[in-house]
Scaffold this motif. Structure first.
Motif, mmCIF file in Angstrom:
data_model
loop_
_atom_site.group_PDB
_atom_site.id
_atom_site.type_symbol
_atom_site.label_atom_id
_atom_site.label_comp_id
_atom_site.label_asym_id
_atom_site.label_seq_id
_atom_site.Cartn_x
_atom_site.Cartn_y
_atom_site.Cartn_z
ATOM 1 N N LEU A 57 -18.019 -1.544 -6.807
ATOM 2 C CA LEU A 57 -18.530 -0.482 -7.663
ATOM 3 C C LEU A 57 -17.591 -0.254 -8.841
ATOM 4 O O LEU A 57 -16.371 -0.299 -8.690
ATOM 5 N N VAL A 58 -18.185 -0.003 -10.002
ATOM 6 C CA VAL A 58 -17.438 0.324 -11.214
ATOM 7 C C VAL A 58 -17.954 1.653 -11.743
ATOM 8 O O VAL A 58 -19.165 1.828 -11.918
ATOM 9 N N VAL A 59 -17.054 2.591 -12.009
ATOM 10 C CA VAL A 59 -17.408 3.857 -12.643
ATOM 11 C C VAL A 59 -16.459 4.084 -13.816
ATOM 12 O O VAL A 59 -15.240 4.008 -13.651
ATOM 13 N N LEU A 60 -17.028 4.325 -14.999
ATOM 14 C CA LEU A 60 -16.255 4.694 -16.175
ATOM 15 C C LEU A 60 -16.660 6.096 -16.604
ATOM 16 O O LEU A 60 -17.857 6.427 -16.627
ATOM 17 N N ARG A 61 -15.690 6.912 -16.924
ATOM 18 C CA ARG A 61 -15.919 8.234 -17.485
ATOM 19 C C ARG A 61 -15.063 8.383 -18.733
ATOM 20 O O ARG A 61 -13.910 7.923 -18.753
ATOM 21 N N GLU A 62 -15.641 9.005 -19.744
ATOM 22 C CA GLU A 62 -14.956 9.150 -21.030
ATOM 23 C C GLU A 62 -14.459 7.790 -21.522
ATOM 24 O O GLU A 62 -13.399 7.671 -22.140
ATOM 25 N N GLY A 63 -15.249 6.771 -21.209
ATOM 26 C CA GLY A 63 -14.959 5.437 -21.713
ATOM 27 C C GLY A 63 -13.897 4.663 -20.974
ATOM 28 O O GLY A 63 -13.558 3.542 -21.370
ATOM 29 N N ARG A 64 -13.362 5.198 -19.875
ATOM 30 C CA ARG A 64 -12.304 4.479 -19.173
ATOM 31 C C ARG A 64 -12.619 4.390 -17.679
ATOM 32 O O ARG A 64 -13.285 5.260 -17.116
ATOM 33 N N PRO A 65 -12.133 3.334 -17.026
ATOM 34 C CA PRO A 65 -12.392 3.171 -15.593
ATOM 35 C C PRO A 65 -11.729 4.282 -14.778
ATOM 36 O O PRO A 65 -10.538 4.550 -14.945
ATOM 37 N N VAL A 66 -12.513 4.908 -13.911
ATOM 38 C CA VAL A 66 -11.970 5.957 -13.050
ATOM 39 C C VAL A 66 -12.169 5.644 -11.568
ATOM 40 O O VAL A 66 -11.554 6.289 -10.716
ATOM 41 N N TYR A 67 -13.028 4.669 -11.263
ATOM 42 C CA TYR A 67 -13.243 4.317 -9.857
ATOM 43 C C TYR A 67 -13.762 2.888 -9.809
ATOM 44 O O TYR A 67 -14.895 2.605 -10.211
ATOM 45 N N VAL A 68 -12.924 1.975 -9.348
ATOM 46 C CA VAL A 68 -13.283 0.564 -9.252
ATOM 47 C C VAL A 68 -12.816 0.081 -7.891
ATOM 48 O O VAL A 68 -11.608 -0.021 -7.646
ATOM 49 N N ARG A 69 -13.749 -0.204 -7.003
ATOM 50 C CA ARG A 69 -13.361 -0.575 -5.640
ATOM 51 C C ARG A 69 -14.461 -1.372 -4.955
ATOM 52 O O ARG A 69 -15.585 -1.485 -5.456
ATOM 53 N N GLY A 70 -14.108 -1.942 -3.812
ATOM 54 C CA GLY A 70 -15.062 -2.706 -3.030
ATOM 55 C C GLY A 70 -15.396 -2.025 -1.724
ATOM 56 O O GLY A 70 -14.640 -1.179 -1.221
ATOM 57 N N TYR A 71 -16.547 -2.394 -1.167
ATOM 58 C CA TYR A 71 -17.023 -1.883 0.117
ATOM 59 C C TYR A 71 -17.527 -3.074 0.943
ATOM 60 O O TYR A 71 -18.092 -4.028 0.408
ATOM 61 N N GLY A 72 -17.363 -2.995 2.244
ATOM 62 C CA GLY A 72 -17.952 -3.995 3.111
ATOM 63 C C GLY A 72 -17.240 -5.332 3.055
ATOM 64 O O GLY A 72 -16.036 -5.412 2.780
ATOM 65 N N SER A 73 -17.995 -6.409 3.318
ATOM 66 C CA SER A 73 -17.412 -7.733 3.520
ATOM 67 C C SER A 73 -17.777 -8.705 2.409
ATOM 68 O O SER A 73 -18.951 -8.869 2.068
ATOM 69 N N ALA A 74 -16.762 -9.377 1.888
ATOM 70 C CA ALA A 74 -17.005 -10.489 0.972
ATOM 71 C C ALA A 74 -17.463 -11.711 1.757
ATOM 72 O O ALA A 74 -18.181 -12.562 1.237
ATOM 73 N N ASN A 75 -17.057 -11.787 3.027
ATOM 74 C CA ASN A 75 -17.426 -12.912 3.872
ATOM 75 C C ASN A 75 -17.513 -12.417 5.315
ATOM 76 O O ASN A 75 -16.501 -12.064 5.923
ATOM 77 N N LEU A 76 -18.717 -12.354 5.848
ATOM 78 C CA LEU A 76 -18.918 -11.849 7.202
ATOM 79 C C LEU A 76 -18.279 -12.753 8.236
ATOM 80 O O LEU A 76 -17.808 -12.291 9.285
ATOM 81 N N GLU A 77 -18.267 -14.063 7.955
ATOM 82 C CA GLU A 77 -17.757 -15.014 8.936
ATOM 83 C C GLU A 77 -16.230 -14.943 9.049
ATOM 84 O O GLU A 77 -15.671 -15.030 10.149
#
Length: 478
Positions: A57-77
């Motif tokens: 997820l990417v969230v920008l407020r006032e033109g700048r990144p305020v929340y950039v992170r991942g959730y869950g699995s990039a590879n389940l195996e």
């Protein structure tokens, strides 16, 4: 053997076109704790509902990144988690990058938007002879009349893109240039070839040098990144009620439309920040405010309340103007949304395509704007059928169907199954129509294409047979 060769070639090409790799760290969140918790709960709940293995997820407020992170699995195996640094195949959000690259050449006086495509590709033509009338700007706005086609897998050699565009001499336009709107991957292949031809360098190299590097997008490449850079998500498909690993499908001839663009949430945050800053990135300007404004002007209406510019969809959401685009490929997808007047941007990148990750971005934007998030789309799934069909009934449905916009579909019976060859995709995909009744079917496909959609048939007074998808006319038998 051929598959291994193609993959090895793509890895080598990716190493040449991608920028130098450096460690990618998660951004420190600067959202209020209550908002962060609300977003986390919404994302995790909707990922579970949509069977999405991993999402960033990417969230920008006032033109700048305020929340950039991942959730869950990039590879389940392997159990590798999704992070802000994980590269995902983003799909058609690439089209806006192609449009930006072409607009750079317009600014330099090397391309004119109102010029015919043949000024830059003198040999360009279509089977009906109308291709010579297509203007450059019509490629960017999907108003060229070039037919909609989806290339799932192709080649990766240096001549792939030009070969693809030269093959359009065998296609006929869906309408006269400028006289309609049709979302077209083929049009963007031609736009990418103009970038390549006019700049004198491969399309991928031009984007790396003139878009990705100036914006600090060090983890964005065409084709999968080389192994030493790491953080590559495994793609998945949802089919027959199960999440399955997706094959890696490569097609260099469709790179400008988004066939295999890999990027990370961190890189996307830099890209969206530059757009909100009217074209200025971390290492300088990539486009002028005037050109960006032109990209975000309506060039064609797509519905009663939405339009398309150059590589971006335009509309309103939660009472505000929004510029957005989604991407969807086998095993991945994305949604990029900008609210320029609010300095707000939201993006999602997921290793499973479909409406759920796109709608999730809209829901997060609603939270940030103080609006009620729209409900999650229903999960399209029916348990395996226990209906025992009378296959003789299917003879009423077999035959060739013309699907406006989406090519043709040939229905036939084979080994006790009702199957359909669908020409919208290349290579042609075989869909199985699983029977739940004499006139009640569900699409099944190993790549998850149109998985779970309901199919039925309807006769007309003049003796035609209509193919209905989710109850709406989708095609007719020839």
């Amino acid at each position: 053997m051929m598959k291994n060769f193609v993959l090895a070639t793509a890895l080598s090409l990716s190493a040449s076109w991608s920028t130098a790799s450096k460690p990618c760290l998660e951004a420190r969140p600067s959202l209020p704790r209550e908002m962060k918790e609300s977003i986390d709960q919404l994302v995790e709940r909707r990922m579970q509902h949509g069977h999405i293995p991993g999402l960033s997820l990417v969230v920008l407020r006032e033109g700048r990144p305020v929340y950039v992170r991942g959730y869950g699995s990039a590879n389940l195996e392997s159990g590798e988690p999704m992070t802000a640094c994980t590269r995902v195949s983003v799909g058609s959000t690439t089209k806006a990058m192609t449009a930006l690259a072409l607009m750079q050449l317009v600014e330099q006086g090397k391309v004119e938007l109102d010029a015919p495509v043949t000024r830059y590709l003198p040999w360009f033509q279509t089977a009906d002879g109308r291709g010579s009338g297509i203007l450059v700007k019509q490629l960017l706005s999907h108003t060229s009349g070039m037919p909609a086609k989806s290339l799932l897998e192709g080649t990766t050699d240096d001549g792939a893109l030009e070969r693809r565009v030269r093959s359009f001499s065998q296609l006929s336009l869906a309408f006269a240039p400028g006289q309609g709107w049709m979302y077209s991957n083929t049009g963007y292949a031609a736009a990418g070839l103009i970038v390549q031809t006019v700049s004198g360098m491969p399309y991928e190299q031009y984007l790396a040098s003139h878009v990705f590097q100036p914006l600090g997008m060090k983890h964005t490449s065409f084709g999968p990144p080389p192994e030493e850079t790491g953080h590559l998500a495994q793609g998945y498909v949802w089919t027959r009620g199960d999440t399955r690993p997706a094959p890696m499908l490569l097609a260099r001839e469709q790179h400008p439309a988004g066939s295999s663009t890999y990027s990370s949430a961190r890189d996307v945050s830099y890209y969206l920040a530059a757009l909100l800053a009217k074209g200025r990135g971390v290492h300088g300007r990539v486009i002028t405010p005037e050109s960006l404004h032109q990209m975000w002007q309506p060039a064609a209406a797509t519905s009663a309340d939405a339009a398309y510019g150059f590589g971006w969809e335009l509309g309103s959401m939660y009472g505000r103007q929004v510029v957005y685009h989604d991407g969807s490929v086998v095993g991945g997808g994305s949604m990029f949304m900008l609210f320029p007047d609010d300095g707000l941007a939201v993006a999602t990148l997921a290793n499973l395509n479909g409406a759920h990750q796109q709608e999730l971005a809209k829901a997060v934007a609603a939270l940030l704007l103080g609006a009620e998030p729209p409900p999650a789309p229903p999960l399209v799934y029916r348990a395996p059928s226990t209906f025992v069909p009378d296959t003789s009934v299917w003879q009423k449905y077999v035959g060739d169907y013309i699907l406006p916009i989406y090519g043709t579909m040939r229905l036939y019976v084979e080994s006790g199954r009702l199957l359909a060859d669908w020409t919208y995709t290349t290579p042609t995909q075989v869909l199985e129509l699983e029977a739940y009744g004499d006139n009640d079917f569900v699409i099944r496909n190993e790549l998850g294409i149109n998985e779970g959609l309901n199919i039925s048939f309807q006769g007309t007074p003049d003796g035609q047979v209509l193919l209905l998808m989710n109850g709406q006319p989708f095609g007719r038998r020839l």
